[in-house]
Design a protein around this motif. Structure first.
Motif, PDB file in Angstrom:
ATOM      1  N   PRO A 181      43.785 -28.461  26.261  1.00  0.00           N
ATOM      2  CA  PRO A 181      42.659 -29.312  25.919  1.00  0.00           C
ATOM      3  C   PRO A 181      43.017 -30.788  26.117  1.00  0.00           C
ATOM      4  O   PRO A 181      41.948 -31.666  26.572  1.00  0.00           O
ATOM      5  CB  PRO A 181      42.924 -28.960  24.205  1.00  0.00           C
ATOM      6  N   GLU A 182      44.252 -31.330  25.962  1.00  0.00           N
ATOM      7  CA  GLU A 182      44.515 -32.674  26.315  1.00  0.00           C
ATOM      8  C   GLU A 182      44.412 -33.224  27.817  1.00  0.00           C
ATOM      9  O   GLU A 182      44.460 -34.308  28.076  1.00  0.00           O
ATOM     10  CB  GLU A 182      45.829 -33.073  25.690  1.00  0.00           C
ATOM     11  N   ASN A 183      44.171 -32.145  28.723  1.00  0.00           N
ATOM     12  CA  ASN A 183      44.345 -32.314  29.919  1.00  0.00           C
ATOM     13  C   ASN A 183      42.837 -31.902  30.537  1.00  0.00           C
ATOM     14  O   ASN A 183      42.860 -32.050  31.844  1.00  0.00           O
ATOM     15  CB  ASN A 183      45.419 -31.777  30.732  1.00  0.00           C
ATOM     16  N   GLN A 184      42.045 -31.697  29.612  1.00  0.00           N
ATOM     17  CA  GLN A 184      40.753 -31.168  30.268  1.00  0.00           C
ATOM     18  C   GLN A 184      40.031 -32.382  30.985  1.00  0.00           C
ATOM     19  O   GLN A 184      39.728 -31.760  32.072  1.00  0.00           O
ATOM     20  CB  GLN A 184      39.806 -31.067  29.055  1.00  0.00           C
ATOM     21  N   GLU A 185      40.184 -33.586  30.813  1.00  0.00           N
ATOM     22  CA  GLU A 185      39.440 -34.574  31.663  1.00  0.00           C
ATOM     23  C   GLU A 185      40.493 -34.719  32.967  1.00  0.00           C
ATOM     24  O   GLU A 185      39.515 -35.152  34.020  1.00  0.00           O
ATOM     25  CB  GLU A 185      39.671 -35.850  30.702  1.00  0.00           C
ATOM     26  N   ARG A 186      41.807 -34.529  32.955  1.00  0.00           N
ATOM     27  CA  ARG A 186      42.346 -34.766  34.105  1.00  0.00           C
ATOM     28  C   ARG A 186      42.087 -33.545  35.035  1.00  0.00           C
ATOM     29  O   ARG A 186      41.856 -33.909  36.194  1.00  0.00           O
ATOM     30  CB  ARG A 186      43.805 -34.599  33.744  1.00  0.00           C
ATOM     31  N   ALA A 187      41.972 -32.448  34.514  1.00  0.00           N
ATOM     32  CA  ALA A 187      41.583 -31.265  35.437  1.00  0.00           C
ATOM     33  C   ALA A 187      40.267 -31.304  35.909  1.00  0.00           C
ATOM     34  O   ALA A 187      40.127 -31.236  37.215  1.00  0.00           O
ATOM     35  CB  ALA A 187      41.535 -29.934  34.567  1.00  0.00           C
ATOM     36  N   ARG A 188      39.208 -31.897  35.250  1.00  0.00           N
ATOM     37  CA  ARG A 188      37.945 -32.067  35.812  1.00  0.00           C
ATOM     38  C   ARG A 188      37.812 -33.170  36.947  1.00  0.00           C
ATOM     39  O   ARG A 188      37.208 -33.107  37.936  1.00  0.00           O
ATOM     40  CB  ARG A 188      36.691 -32.317  34.644  1.00  0.00           C
ATOM     41  N   ALA A 189      38.589 -34.087  36.571  1.00  0.00           N
ATOM     42  CA  ALA A 189      38.849 -35.157  37.710  1.00  0.00           C
ATOM     43  C   ALA A 189      39.246 -34.828  38.915  1.00  0.00           C
ATOM     44  O   ALA A 189      38.983 -35.217  40.175  1.00  0.00           O
ATOM     45  CB  ALA A 189      39.554 -36.377  37.194  1.00  0.00           C
ATOM     46  N   MET A 190      40.542 -33.928  38.501  1.00  0.00           N
ATOM     47  CA  MET A 190      41.173 -33.401  40.088  1.00  0.00           C
ATOM     48  C   MET A 190      40.293 -32.449  40.828  1.00  0.00           C
ATOM     49  O   MET A 190      40.193 -32.482  42.019  1.00  0.00           O
ATOM     50  CB  MET A 190      42.475 -32.510  39.237  1.00  0.00           C
ATOM     51  N   VAL A 191      39.467 -31.830  40.205  1.00  0.00           N
ATOM     52  CA  VAL A 191      38.509 -30.897  40.950  1.00  0.00           C
ATOM     53  C   VAL A 191      37.636 -31.876  41.871  1.00  0.00           C
ATOM     54  O   VAL A 191      37.385 -31.448  42.986  1.00  0.00           O
ATOM     55  CB  VAL A 191      37.460 -30.212  39.936  1.00  0.00           C
ATOM     56  N   GLN A 192      37.313 -32.799  41.282  1.00  0.00           N
ATOM     57  CA  GLN A 192      36.375 -33.776  42.116  1.00  0.00           C
ATOM     58  C   GLN A 192      37.108 -34.520  43.203  1.00  0.00           C
ATOM     59  O   GLN A 192      36.617 -34.457  44.400  1.00  0.00           O
ATOM     60  CB  GLN A 192      35.642 -34.752  41.203  1.00  0.00           C
ATOM     61  N   VAL A 193      38.310 -35.028  42.929  1.00  0.00           N
ATOM     62  CA  VAL A 193      39.024 -35.473  43.857  1.00  0.00           C
ATOM     63  C   VAL A 193      39.491 -34.545  45.159  1.00  0.00           C
ATOM     64  O   VAL A 193      39.263 -34.980  46.240  1.00  0.00           O
ATOM     65  CB  VAL A 193      40.294 -36.076  43.080  1.00  0.00           C
ATOM     66  N   PHE A 194      39.685 -33.521  44.647  1.00  0.00           N
ATOM     67  CA  PHE A 194      40.385 -32.396  45.889  1.00  0.00           C
ATOM     68  C   PHE A 194      39.010 -32.155  46.484  1.00  0.00           C
ATOM     69  O   PHE A 194      38.955 -31.640  47.662  1.00  0.00           O
ATOM     70  CB  PHE A 194      41.185 -31.528  45.452  1.00  0.00           C
ATOM     71  N   ALA A 195      37.763 -31.844  45.944  1.00  0.00           N
ATOM     72  CA  ALA A 195      36.811 -31.361  46.625  1.00  0.00           C
ATOM     73  C   ALA A 195      36.104 -32.432  47.571  1.00  0.00           C
ATOM     74  O   ALA A 195      35.678 -31.860  48.370  1.00  0.00           O
ATOM     75  CB  ALA A 195      35.580 -31.094  45.534  1.00  0.00           C
ATOM     76  N   ALA A 196      36.594 -33.595  47.424  1.00  0.00           N
ATOM     77  CA  ALA A 196      36.157 -34.540  48.180  1.00  0.00           C
ATOM     78  C   ALA A 196      36.848 -34.571  49.687  1.00  0.00           C
ATOM     79  O   ALA A 196      36.195 -34.757  50.754  1.00  0.00           O
ATOM     80  CB  ALA A 196      36.784 -36.202  47.853  1.00  0.00           C
ATOM     81  N   TYR A 197      37.846 -33.783  49.780  1.00  0.00           N
ATOM     82  CA  TYR A 197      38.565 -33.354  51.161  1.00  0.00           C
ATOM     83  C   TYR A 197      37.530 -32.289  51.794  1.00  0.00           C
ATOM     84  O   TYR A 197      38.254 -31.980  53.003  1.00  0.00           O
ATOM     85  CB  TYR A 197      40.207 -33.131  50.802  1.00  0.00           C
ATOM     86  N   LEU A 198      36.915 -31.575  51.004  1.00  0.00           N
ATOM     87  CA  LEU A 198      36.219 -30.538  51.889  1.00  0.00           C
ATOM     88  C   LEU A 198      34.906 -30.970  52.644  1.00  0.00           C
ATOM     89  O   LEU A 198      34.101 -30.438  53.158  1.00  0.00           O
ATOM     90  CB  LEU A 198      35.669 -29.386  50.604  1.00  0.00           C
ATOM     91  N   ALA A 199      34.723 -32.440  52.783  1.00  0.00           N
ATOM     92  CA  ALA A 199      33.582 -33.020  53.273  1.00  0.00           C
ATOM     93  C   ALA A 199      33.805 -32.656  54.739  1.00  0.00           C
ATOM     94  O   ALA A 199      34.507 -32.265  55.523  1.00  0.00           O
ATOM     95  CB  ALA A 199      33.626 -34.638  53.099  1.00  0.00           C
ATOM     96  N   PRO A 200      32.523 -32.592  55.453  1.00  0.00           N
ATOM     97  CA  PRO A 200      32.281 -32.328  56.880  1.00  0.00           C
ATOM     98  C   PRO A 200      33.160 -33.498  57.687  1.00  0.00           C
ATOM     99  O   PRO A 200      33.319 -34.388  57.385  1.00  0.00           O
ATOM    100  CB  PRO A 200      30.936 -32.627  57.095  1.00  0.00           C
ATOM    101  N   TRP A 201      33.628 -32.958  58.937  1.00  0.00           N
ATOM    102  CA  TRP A 201      34.612 -33.692  59.399  1.00  0.00           C
ATOM    103  C   TRP A 201      34.221 -33.372  61.089  1.00  0.00           C
ATOM    104  O   TRP A 201      33.610 -32.165  61.338  1.00  0.00           O
ATOM    105  CB  TRP A 201      35.975 -33.620  59.159  1.00  0.00           C
ATOM    106  N   ASP A 202      34.657 -34.181  61.986  1.00  0.00           N
ATOM    107  CA  ASP A 202      34.228 -34.087  63.385  1.00  0.00           C
ATOM    108  C   ASP A 202      35.099 -33.315  64.019  1.00  0.00           C
ATOM    109  O   ASP A 202      35.043 -32.698  65.366  1.00  0.00           O
ATOM    110  CB  ASP A 202      33.740 -35.420  64.091  1.00  0.00           C
ATOM    111  N   GLY A 203      36.625 -33.365  63.729  1.00  0.00           N
ATOM    112  CA  GLY A 203      37.418 -32.593  64.697  1.00  0.00           C
ATOM    113  C   GLY A 203      38.892 -33.107  64.096  1.00  0.00           C
ATOM    114  O   GLY A 203      39.272 -33.531  63.013  1.00  0.00           O
ATOM    115  N   PRO A 204      39.899 -32.666  65.041  1.00  0.00           N
ATOM    116  CA  PRO A 204      41.200 -33.054  65.026  1.00  0.00           C
ATOM    117  C   PRO A 204      41.804 -34.397  64.700  1.00  0.00           C
ATOM    118  O   PRO A 204      42.943 -34.726  64.454  1.00  0.00           O
ATOM    119  CB  PRO A 204      42.051 -31.883  65.713  1.00  0.00           C
TER     120      PRO A 204
END
Length: 364
Positions: free
Chosen positions: A238-261
Motif C-alpha cells: 500500500p505504501e508504494n501504490q502512488e509509486r507504482a501508478r507513476a511508474m506505469v505512466q513513465v514507462f508507458a511513455a516509451y511506447l509512443a510512436p517513433w520513426d525508426g532506429p
C-alpha cells in the motif's frame, strides 16, 4: 471465481513468464497481432552502428546535454574497480538491458574481469531455486487486483498513455480488456518491457543475463542483489501504490510512436561512450515532451526514487559481505551508477575505494 479462471486462461494463452528485469520482460510466445504498435517493427528496431545521429540529437542539444550532465556526479563511465578497506578487489559494471549485438559486444577488459570473478551478482538471479520460486516468478499473485475490487481502467491516465498500454497488452497476447484486472504493480512490470526485445526474447539474452550466462558456463556462482520477486512485491504494498501508478505512466511513455532506429542508435552510442549522465538528462527531456514538464518531474521522481535510490541501498547492503571477500563482479543497469544516491557514491560512503576504469571508445 470467473475472473480468476479468465486470468489463468490468459496466462496460458500468452505463454508469458513474468520475470523482473528493469527494462526487459521475457516472452516465450508472441501472438501474431500485427495491428498493435506497428512502429516497433524488426526493421525499426535494428541498429547497424552505434552512432550519434545529428538529426536526432543536434550538436547544440548534445552540447546542452553535456552541460546539464555536469551536475550529476560519477556520470561518465560504465566500469569501476571497487577495493575494500582490507584491499579485496571487485568490479562494478553498468549494463544496458538489451540483447542487441552492439550491447552484447563487451569490452575485453570487462570479459576478463568476469572470467576472473569469484561471484557474479545480477540485480536478481533469474534462475529459480526451486519449483515454488519458479511459480512465484511465472505467476506472481501481486500482478492482479483483488477479485473484490472493481476493474480499474486507468481513466485518470492521459488518453494516449492509456491507448499505448492497451495496444501493448494486445500485442503481448493479454488482450486490452485485461487492463482493468491488473494491479498497478503488475502493469508496471509489463510496461517495463522493451518492445524491441520481443523479436529475440527467449532466444538471445539481454546483456545482464548474457553476463550471467558467461558466469554459468565458467562455473562461477550467480547471486541476486535482491529477490527475484522484490519488484512486484514492493510495488504491491500500500505504501508504494502512488509509486507504482507513476511508474506505469513513465514507462508507458516509451511506447509512443517513433520513426525508426536513429534514436535507438544514438542511445546505444551514448551508452557505449559511457555518457550515462547525459543519457539520464536526455531521458528527462523526452519524458517532459510526452508527459509535460511538471507531470514528468513528479512521476519520474516517484518512479526513480524507488527504482534507483531505494534499490541501490538494498544492492549495497547485499553486496557488502561479498565485497569484503573480493572477487565480486556486480552487474546493474547503468542508471544505477551515477548521482548522489548512485552505487558509486553509496559504495564510497560505505568505506570502499571506487575508481573508474576507462574503456576504449569511452568519453574522458
Amino acid at each position: 471465481m470467473r475472473r480468476h479462471l479468465d486470468r489463468s486462461a490468459r496466462f496460458a494463452r500468452a505463454g508469458l513468464f513474468v520475470l523482473w528485469a528493469l527494462a526487459a520482460l521475457s516472452l516465450c510466445v508472441l501472438p501474431s497481432v500485427s495491428r498493435a504498435q506497428p512502429w516497433f517493427s524488426a526493421e525499426a528496431c535494428r541498429v547497424d552502428a552505434a552512432e550519434v545521429d545529428p538529426r536526432v540529437l543536434p550538436p547544440k542539444e548534445e552540447a546542452a546535454l553535456r552541460v546539464a550532465a555536469r551536475d550529476i556526479v560519477n556520470g561518465t563511465g560504465r566500469f569501476w574497480r571497487i577495493t575494500s578497506p582490507d584491499g579485496a578487489v571487485s568490479h562494478l559494471w553498468g549494463s544496458l538491458h538489451s540483447s542487441d549485438r552492439l550491447i552484447l559486444d563487451l569490452p575485453a577488459e570487462v570479459r576478463g574481469a568476469i572470467a576472473g570473478a569469484r561471484v557474479v551478482a545480477l540485480e536478481y538471479n533469474p534462475v529459480a531455486a526451486d519449483r515454488a520460486a519458479l511459480e512465484q516468478q511465472q505467476y506472481p499473485p501481486q500482478m492482479w487486483r483483488s477479485e473484490w475490487l472493481p476493474p480499474d481502467m486507468r481513466t485518470d491516465f492521459p488518453a494516449d498513455i492509456r491507448s499505448w498500454i492497451e495496444m501493448r497488452l494486445e500485442y503481448m497476447g493479454w488482450g486490452a480488456d485485461i487492463l482493468g484486472e491488473l494491479s498497478d504493480a503488475g502493469l508496471a512490470q509489463i510496461v517495463l518491457s522493451d518492445p524491441c526485445e520481443d523479436f529475440a526474447s527467449g532466444v538471445i539474452p539481454f546483456q545482464d543475463n548474457y553476463i550471467g550466462t558467461l558466469a554459468h558456463i565458467a562455473g562461477i556462482p550467480i547471486v541476486g542483489l535482491e529477490p527475484a520477486d522484490a519488484f512486484v512485491s514492493d510495488l504491491a504494498s500500500p505504501e508504494n501504490q502512488e509509486r507504482a501508478r507513476a511508474m506505469v505512466q513513465v514507462f508507458a511513455a516509451y511506447l509512443a510512436p517513433w520513426d525508426g532506429p536513429s534514436g535507438r542508435a544514438t542511445w546505444f552510442a551514448l551508452y557505449r561512450q559511457g555518457r550515462i549522465a547525459e543519457m539520464m538528462v536526455w531521458d528527462n527531456a523526452y519524458l517532459a515532451s510526452i508527459l509535460g514538464e511538471d507531470q514528468a518531474e513528479r512521476l519520474a521522481r516517484l518512479t526513480y526514487g524507488y527504482l534507483l535510490d531505494t534499490r541501490n541501498h538494498r544492492f549495497v547492503e547485499t553486496a557488502r559481505p561479498l565485497l569484503d571477500e573480493g572477487g565480486l563482479f556486480i552487474v546493474a543497469g547503468s542508471f544505477h551508477l551515477p548521482g548522489d544516491a548512485g552505487l558509486v557514491a553509496l559504495l564510497r560512503q560505505a568505506g570502499y575505494d571506487v575508481v573508474r576504469i576507462s574503456l576504449p571508445g569511452e568519453a574522458p
